[in-house]
Design a protein around this motif. Structure first.
Motif, PDB file in Angstrom:
ATOM      1  N   GLU A  35       0.816  -1.220   0.000  1.00  7.00           N
ATOM      2  CA  GLU A  35       0.000   0.000   0.000  1.00  7.00           C
ATOM      3  C   GLU A  35       0.848   1.268   0.000  1.00  7.00           C
ATOM      4  O   GLU A  35       0.338   2.352  -0.291  1.00  7.00           O
ATOM      5  CB  GLU A  35      -0.955  -0.009   1.196  1.00  7.00           C
ATOM      6  CG  GLU A  35      -2.121  -0.976   1.028  1.00  7.00           C
ATOM      7  CD  GLU A  35      -3.030  -1.037   2.243  1.00  7.00           C
ATOM      8  OE1 GLU A  35      -2.633  -0.518   3.315  1.00  7.00           O
ATOM      9  OE2 GLU A  35      -4.134  -1.604   2.130  1.00  7.00           O
ATOM     10  N   THR A  36       2.134   1.149   0.322  1.00  5.01           N
ATOM     11  CA  THR A  36       3.020   2.313   0.265  1.00  5.01           C
ATOM     12  C   THR A  36       3.739   2.421  -1.080  1.00  5.01           C
ATOM     13  O   THR A  36       4.616   3.272  -1.245  1.00  5.01           O
ATOM     14  CB  THR A  36       4.083   2.266   1.388  1.00  5.01           C
ATOM     15  OG1 THR A  36       5.023   1.219   1.127  1.00  5.01           O
ATOM     16  CG2 THR A  36       3.433   2.064   2.743  1.00  5.01           C
ATOM     17  N   GLY A  37       3.387   1.563  -2.031  1.00  9.25           N
ATOM     18  CA  GLY A  37       3.945   1.660  -3.371  1.00  9.25           C
ATOM     19  C   GLY A  37       5.141   0.776  -3.646  1.00  9.25           C
ATOM     20  O   GLY A  37       5.830   0.953  -4.656  1.00  9.25           O
ATOM     21  N   CYS A  38       5.398  -0.198  -2.775  1.00 13.49           N
ATOM     22  CA  CYS A  38       6.517  -1.109  -2.960  1.00 13.49           C
ATOM     23  C   CYS A  38       6.033  -2.446  -3.517  1.00 13.49           C
ATOM     24  O   CYS A  38       4.862  -2.799  -3.379  1.00 13.49           O
ATOM     25  CB  CYS A  38       7.228  -1.372  -1.634  1.00 13.49           C
ATOM     26  SG  CYS A  38       7.971   0.079  -0.864  1.00 13.49           S
ATOM     27  N   GLY A 127       6.851   7.078   4.860  1.00 19.18           N
ATOM     28  CA  GLY A 127       6.086   8.284   5.178  1.00 19.18           C
ATOM     29  C   GLY A 127       4.610   8.073   5.443  1.00 19.18           C
ATOM     30  O   GLY A 127       3.817   9.019   5.334  1.00 19.18           O
ATOM     31  N   ALA A 128       4.217   6.856   5.802  1.00 16.97           N
ATOM     32  CA  ALA A 128       2.805   6.598   6.082  1.00 16.97           C
ATOM     33  C   ALA A 128       2.357   7.354   7.327  1.00 16.97           C
ATOM     34  O   ALA A 128       3.066   7.385   8.341  1.00 16.97           O
ATOM     35  CB  ALA A 128       2.573   5.104   6.271  1.00 16.97           C
ATOM     36  N   THR A 129       1.195   7.962   7.263  1.00 13.35           N
ATOM     37  CA  THR A 129       0.643   8.687   8.409  1.00 13.35           C
ATOM     38  C   THR A 129      -0.683   8.099   8.876  1.00 13.35           C
ATOM     39  O   THR A 129      -1.154   8.417   9.970  1.00 13.35           O
ATOM     40  CB  THR A 129       0.422  10.164   8.067  1.00 13.35           C
ATOM     41  OG1 THR A 129      -0.466  10.272   6.940  1.00 13.35           O
ATOM     42  CG2 THR A 129       1.740  10.840   7.736  1.00 13.35           C
ATOM     43  N   ARG A 130      -1.272   7.241   8.042  1.00 14.39           N
ATOM     44  CA  ARG A 130      -2.551   6.646   8.405  1.00 14.39           C
ATOM     45  C   ARG A 130      -2.762   5.359   7.614  1.00 14.39           C
ATOM     46  O   ARG A 130      -2.078   5.091   6.632  1.00 14.39           O
ATOM     47  CB  ARG A 130      -3.706   7.609   8.169  1.00 14.39           C
ATOM     48  CG  ARG A 130      -3.914   8.064   6.743  1.00 14.39           C
ATOM     49  CD  ARG A 130      -5.044   9.087   6.673  1.00 14.39           C
ATOM     50  NE  ARG A 130      -6.281   8.545   7.213  1.00 14.39           N
ATOM     51  CZ  ARG A 130      -6.786   8.880   8.405  1.00 14.39           C
ATOM     52  NH1 ARG A 130      -6.165   9.725   9.181  1.00 14.39           N
ATOM     53  NH2 ARG A 130      -7.932   8.345   8.820  1.00 14.39           N
ATOM     54  N   VAL A 131      -3.730   4.565   8.061  1.00 14.64           N
ATOM     55  CA  VAL A 131      -4.126   3.357   7.352  1.00 14.64           C
ATOM     56  C   VAL A 131      -5.625   3.437   7.069  1.00 14.64           C
ATOM     57  O   VAL A 131      -6.328   4.269   7.645  1.00 14.64           O
ATOM     58  CB  VAL A 131      -3.799   2.085   8.171  1.00 14.64           C
ATOM     59  CG1 VAL A 131      -2.295   1.911   8.308  1.00 14.64           C
ATOM     60  CG2 VAL A 131      -4.476   2.125   9.543  1.00 14.64           C
ATOM     61  N   SER A 132      -6.108   2.567   6.205  1.00 12.89           N
ATOM     62  CA  SER A 132      -7.516   2.616   5.797  1.00 12.89           C
ATOM     63  C   SER A 132      -8.400   1.673   6.603  1.00 12.89           C
ATOM     64  O   SER A 132      -9.594   1.572   6.341  1.00 12.89           O
ATOM     65  CB  SER A 132      -7.641   2.272   4.308  1.00 12.89           C
ATOM     66  OG  SER A 132      -7.102   0.980   4.044  1.00 12.89           O
ATOM     67  N   ALA A 133      -7.822   0.980   7.583  1.00 17.54           N
ATOM     68  CA  ALA A 133      -8.583  -0.008   8.355  1.00 17.54           C
ATOM     69  C   ALA A 133      -9.648   0.658   9.230  1.00 17.54           C
ATOM     70  O   ALA A 133      -9.514   1.817   9.631  1.00 17.54           O
ATOM     71  CB  ALA A 133      -7.628  -0.821   9.223  1.00 17.54           C
ATOM     72  N   LYS A 134     -10.684  -0.128   9.523  1.00 19.05           N
ATOM     73  CA  LYS A 134     -11.746   0.302  10.437  1.00 19.05           C
ATOM     74  C   LYS A 134     -11.977  -0.803  11.459  1.00 19.05           C
ATOM     75  O   LYS A 134     -11.995  -1.978  11.119  1.00 19.05           O
ATOM     76  CB  LYS A 134     -13.044   0.575   9.666  1.00 19.05           C
ATOM     77  CG  LYS A 134     -12.953   1.677   8.630  1.00 19.05           C
ATOM     78  CD  LYS A 134     -14.285   1.863   7.916  1.00 19.05           C
ATOM     79  CE  LYS A 134     -14.193   2.947   6.849  1.00 19.05           C
ATOM     80  NZ  LYS A 134     -15.496   3.131   6.147  1.00 19.05           N
ATOM     81  N   LEU A 135     -12.147  -0.419  12.714  1.00 17.70           N
ATOM     82  CA  LEU A 135     -12.363  -1.408  13.763  1.00 17.70           C
ATOM     83  C   LEU A 135     -12.917  -0.727  15.003  1.00 17.70           C
ATOM     84  O   LEU A 135     -12.313   0.210  15.521  1.00 17.70           O
ATOM     85  CB  LEU A 135     -11.049  -2.120  14.114  1.00 17.70           C
ATOM     86  CG  LEU A 135     -11.131  -3.231  15.167  1.00 17.70           C
ATOM     87  CD1 LEU A 135     -11.938  -4.415  14.638  1.00 17.70           C
ATOM     88  CD2 LEU A 135      -9.735  -3.674  15.577  1.00 17.70           C
TER      89      LEU A 135
END
Length: 256
Positions: A35-38, A127-135
Motif C-alpha cells: 500500500e506504500t507503493g513497494c 512516510g505513512a501517516t494513516r491506514v484505511s482499516a476500520k475497527l
C-alpha cells in the motif's frame, strides 16, 4: 537493486514464529508494504535470523545463518521484518559477527543498512501517516524490548493505530516494561519470566482495553498464554493484523 525508475523492491523476512504460528501477520505485512507503493517478495532461502543461537553464545552457527540470510536478501532495496526482535538482530548484531573479515564485513554492513522493522518502515521510510482499516475496539499497546531499545520504535505504531477509524488507544501502566519472554530467557528462567509477565497482565487488565497489540509475536504469545491461563477475556493480536484490517482470524491463543 532498484535504479529509481520502478517501485522499490522489498524482501520480507517472515520470521520463524510468524511462519510457524501466525502466517496472517506475514500476509498483513505484505498488504501494508504494498500500500506504500513497494513490491514485496519472500525469498524462499530464508530461515531463522539466528537470534536463539546468538543469545546462547553459538557464534559459529549464528554466522552461518547470517551468511545465508545476507545472500538471500542482498538483491533487494529494503529488508523488512514484522518483528522488532528479528529486525534488531539483522540490523544491529549481524555486522559484529563479521568484524575484521574483508569479504563479509562490508556485505554485512550494507545489508544491515537496508533492514527495517515493519511499522518503522511504513512510517519512517515510506512516510505513512494513516491506514484505511476500520475497527470498533479499545486497544492497548506493549512496547517490545528490542524494538523500543535498539530500534527506537515507540511513536510509529501509535501514530498508525490512532488513524484506524473506530479504535480507541488506551495506554497501560508501564507499556515499555519487559513482558518476560526474552526468547530463551523464558526457558532458562521460567519462574522469573512468569513473575514478570504476571505484572504485565495486571497492567493490561487494568487498562480496560479489550485487545492487546504489539509488534513481536514472541511477546504476544507469551502474554496471550498468561492471559488465557488467568481466564482473561482480553484478545491479543499483532499490530500488523489490525493495521491491515485483517482481524477475521481468531486472536492469538498463546503458549502454555
Amino acid at each position: 537493486m532498484n535504479d529509481g525508475s520502478s517501485a522499490p523492491r522489498v524482501g520480507l523476512f517472515v520470521t520463524c514464529l510468524v511462519d510457524l504460528f501466525r502466517p496472517t501477520v506475514g500476509f498483513a505485512a505484505v498488504k501494508l508494504i504494498e500500500e506504500t507503493g513497494c513490491t514485496v517478495e519472500v525469498p524462499m532461502a530464508q530461515t531463522c535470523c539466528g537470534q536463539p543461537a546468538y543469545n546462547s553464545g553459538d557464534r559459529a552457527d549464528t554466522r552461518a545463518i547470517a551468511e545465508n540470510t545476507i545472500e538471500a536478501f542482498e538483491g533487494y532495496d529494503y529488508v523488512v521484518a514484522p518483528s522488532g526482535s528479528c529486525a534488531s538482530m539483522l540490523k544491529k548484531h549481524y555486522p559484529g559477527l563479521f568484524k575484521g573479515d574483508p569479504t563479509w564485513e562490508p556485505r554485512a554492513a550494507a545489508f544491515s543498512e537496508k533492514v527495517h522493522e515493519l511499522v518503522s518502515f511504513l512510517v519512517d521510510v515510506r512516510g505513512a501517516t494513516r491506514v484505511s482499516a476500520k475497527l470498533e475496539d479499545t486497544v492497548t499497546y506493549h512496547d517490545s524490548c528490542s524494538g523500543l531499545r535498539e530500534l527506537d520504535i515507540k511513536a510509529q505504531p501509535r501514530r498508525l493505530i490512532n488513524s484506524i477509524e473506530g479504535v480507541q488507544l488506551v495506554e497501560m501502566r508501564d507499556p515499555d516494561v519487559c513482558c518476560g519472554f526474552g526468547g530463551t530467557f523464558c526457558v532458562k528462567y521460567p519462574d522469573i519470566s512468569n513473575a514478570i509477565v504476571e505484572k504485565k497482565t495486571e497492567n493490561i487488565e487494568a487498562s480496560g482495553a479489550r485487545t492487546l497489540l504489539a509488534g513481536d509475536l514472541g511477546c504476544l504469545m507469551n502474554m496471550a498464554g498468561k492471559l488465557r491461563r488467568q481466564g482473561s477475556k482480553v484478545e491479543v493480536r499483532h499490530v500488523a493484523e489490525v493495521l491491515a484490517g485483517m482481524t477475521d482470524t481468531p486472536p492469538i491463543a498463546g503458549r502454555g
